[in-house]
Design a protein around this motif. Structure first.
Motif, PDB file in Angstrom:
ATOM      1  N   LEU A   1       1.232  -1.251   0.238  1.00  0.00           N
ATOM      2  CA  LEU A   1      -0.528  -0.020  -0.096  1.00  0.00           C
ATOM      3  C   LEU A   1       0.931   1.514  -0.239  1.00  0.00           C
ATOM      4  O   LEU A   1       1.956   1.392   0.554  1.00  0.00           O
ATOM      5  CB  LEU A   1      -0.992   0.114   0.701  1.00  0.00           C
ATOM      6  N   SER A   2      -0.432   2.473  -0.286  1.00  0.00           N
ATOM      7  CA  SER A   2       1.007   3.450  -0.767  1.00  0.00           C
ATOM      8  C   SER A   2       1.153   4.247   0.956  1.00  0.00           C
ATOM      9  O   SER A   2       0.056   3.743   1.848  1.00  0.00           O
ATOM     10  CB  SER A   2      -0.080   4.862  -1.462  1.00  0.00           C
ATOM     11  N   GLY A   3       1.899   4.944   1.374  1.00  0.00           N
ATOM     12  CA  GLY A   3       1.489   5.200   2.789  1.00  0.00           C
ATOM     13  C   GLY A   3       0.568   5.995   3.144  1.00  0.00           C
ATOM     14  O   GLY A   3      -0.450   6.138   4.580  1.00  0.00           O
ATOM     15  N   GLY A   4      -0.355   7.292   2.105  1.00  0.00           N
ATOM     16  CA  GLY A   4      -1.484   7.492   2.720  1.00  0.00           C
ATOM     17  C   GLY A   4      -1.868   6.133   3.541  1.00  0.00           C
ATOM     18  O   GLY A   4      -3.374   6.423   3.789  1.00  0.00           O
ATOM     19  N   GLN A   5      -2.492   5.079   2.363  1.00  0.00           N
ATOM     20  CA  GLN A   5      -3.160   4.023   2.233  1.00  0.00           C
ATOM     21  C   GLN A   5      -3.031   3.201   3.977  1.00  0.00           C
ATOM     22  O   GLN A   5      -3.866   2.869   4.879  1.00  0.00           O
ATOM     23  CB  GLN A   5      -3.172   3.048   1.259  1.00  0.00           C
ATOM     24  N   LYS A   6      -1.380   3.141   3.927  1.00  0.00           N
ATOM     25  CA  LYS A   6      -1.074   2.341   5.799  1.00  0.00           C
ATOM     26  C   LYS A   6      -1.743   3.070   6.262  1.00  0.00           C
ATOM     27  O   LYS A   6      -2.171   2.813   7.526  1.00  0.00           O
ATOM     28  CB  LYS A   6       0.294   2.698   5.302  1.00  0.00           C
ATOM     29  N   GLN A   7      -1.500   4.342   6.183  1.00  0.00           N
ATOM     30  CA  GLN A   7      -2.179   5.332   7.914  1.00  0.00           C
ATOM     31  C   GLN A   7      -3.869   5.298   7.942  1.00  0.00           C
ATOM     32  O   GLN A   7      -4.251   4.885   8.829  1.00  0.00           O
ATOM     33  CB  GLN A   7      -2.219   7.100   7.117  1.00  0.00           C
ATOM     34  N   ARG A   8      -3.780   5.137   6.269  1.00  0.00           N
ATOM     35  CA  ARG A   8      -5.692   4.840   7.254  1.00  0.00           C
ATOM     36  C   ARG A   8      -6.326   3.263   7.098  1.00  0.00           C
ATOM     37  O   ARG A   8      -7.457   3.756   7.769  1.00  0.00           O
ATOM     38  CB  ARG A   8      -6.609   4.778   5.646  1.00  0.00           C
ATOM     39  N   VAL A   9      -5.270   2.575   6.957  1.00  0.00           N
ATOM     40  CA  VAL A   9      -5.432   1.290   6.911  1.00  0.00           C
ATOM     41  C   VAL A   9      -5.095   1.652   9.092  1.00  0.00           C
ATOM     42  O   VAL A   9      -5.787   0.650  10.171  1.00  0.00           O
ATOM     43  CB  VAL A   9      -4.434   0.189   6.991  1.00  0.00           C
ATOM     44  N   ALA A  10      -3.977   2.150   9.216  1.00  0.00           N
ATOM     45  CA  ALA A  10      -3.987   2.280  10.912  1.00  0.00           C
ATOM     46  C   ALA A  10      -5.601   2.311  11.630  1.00  0.00           C
ATOM     47  O   ALA A  10      -5.494   2.575  12.937  1.00  0.00           O
ATOM     48  CB  ALA A  10      -2.673   2.951  11.171  1.00  0.00           C
TER      49      ALA A  10
END
Length: 285
Positions: free
Chosen positions: A148-157
């Protein structure tokens, strides 16, 4: 009392020498008073070392006050018996999503928190799906977080915290490591959680444009709250913010400079639409 309340809150970082004698004391948080109502979107600003991250970690009971009191849902964070309930009430998202993502699949990672607090299996997957849907990541449930991209990872977090169903979510510079598109994704997610799900949001950031939709903004310097008010009230004080080594949103800066140059524009312009309207009004006079 609000969902989060601090009274004369202090936190000291103490350094000692080899003889275990105190050599230096830094008041990272110094006499802070704070009252956050349920459902509010609160932003806390400050330059590096201002104390904003130390304050955030106290809300999640990662740090315990060295003075004063902090309550989360009427629970004193200094009481060890309250820590587990406090962390269920106030979830935390950090700068680097890689520090919070541990599973090999997105849905497994989001389900980790609810499983740890004893949520029944059938309810875990309901929460996982709801949380991923809330942050726009449901279609990635079977993806590897590493892809995932950084933004997608943060949304998962964020989804992982939301799956624990906290009433408050504290975000400590969640967009600091993201590109502009990732930042936009995460801020839109935060706003939606606040507006649609009525989750109380406390956002720690140094990006001024991320806080224009907040209900209230606090500005910290040397461990103290030195400015507080609505975004418009705070960003009207351009010179004060600059003295605190902070910027203002770009559109606010532009309006401020145009006003200094002689144009009769309102103070505290926050958005492009507001500036456009002000310029059109000025032109039509």
């Amino acid at each position: 009392m609000g969902i989060i309340k601090a009274a004369k809150l202090f936190y000291d970082y103490v350094s000692k020498n080899e003889q275990d004698e105190v050599e230096n004391v830094i008041h990272a948080v110094a006499g802070v008073d704070l009252d956050v109502e349920a459902g509010q979107f609160i932003a806390i600003l400050g330059h590096n070392g201002s104390g904003k991250s130390t304050l955030a970690k106290q809300i999640n009971a990662l740090l315990v006050p060295t003075g004063g009191t902090l309550w989360v849902k009427d629970m004193d964070t200094k009481d060890p018996a309250n820590v587990w309930k406090i962390r269920q009430s106030a979830g935390m998202v950090f700068q680097n999503p890689d520090n919070q993502i541990i599973a090999s699949l997105v849905d497994e990672d989001v389900g980790f928190g609810p499983e740890n607090i004893g949520v029944p299996t059938k309810d875990i997957w309901r929460r996982v799906n709801q949380s991923l849907k809330s942050v726009g990541m449901l279609e990635y449930s079977q993806h590897s977080p590493n892809k995932l991209s950084g933004g997608q990872k943060q949304r998962v977090a964020i989804a992982g915290v939301m799956a624990m169903e906290p009433e408050c979510i504290v975000l400590d510079e969640p967009t600091a490591m993201l590109d502009p598109n990732g930042r936009k994704e995460v801020i839109e997610t935060i706003l939606e959680l606040n507006r649609e799900k009525k989750v109380t949001v406390i956002l720690i950031t140094h990006y001024m444009d991320e806080v224009v939709h907040a209900d209230k903004v606090y500005v910290m310097d040397d461990g103290e709250i030195v400015l507080a008010g609505t975004p418009r009230e705070v960003f009207t004080q351009v010179e004060d913010l600059k003295r605190l080594r902070l910027d203002v949103p770009q559109v606010t800066e532009l309006a401020y400079e145009l006003k200094k140059a002689g144009m009769d524009l309102p103070d505290g312009v926050l958005t492009i639409d507001e500036l456009t309207e002000a310029l059109e009004s000025y032109r039509d006079r």
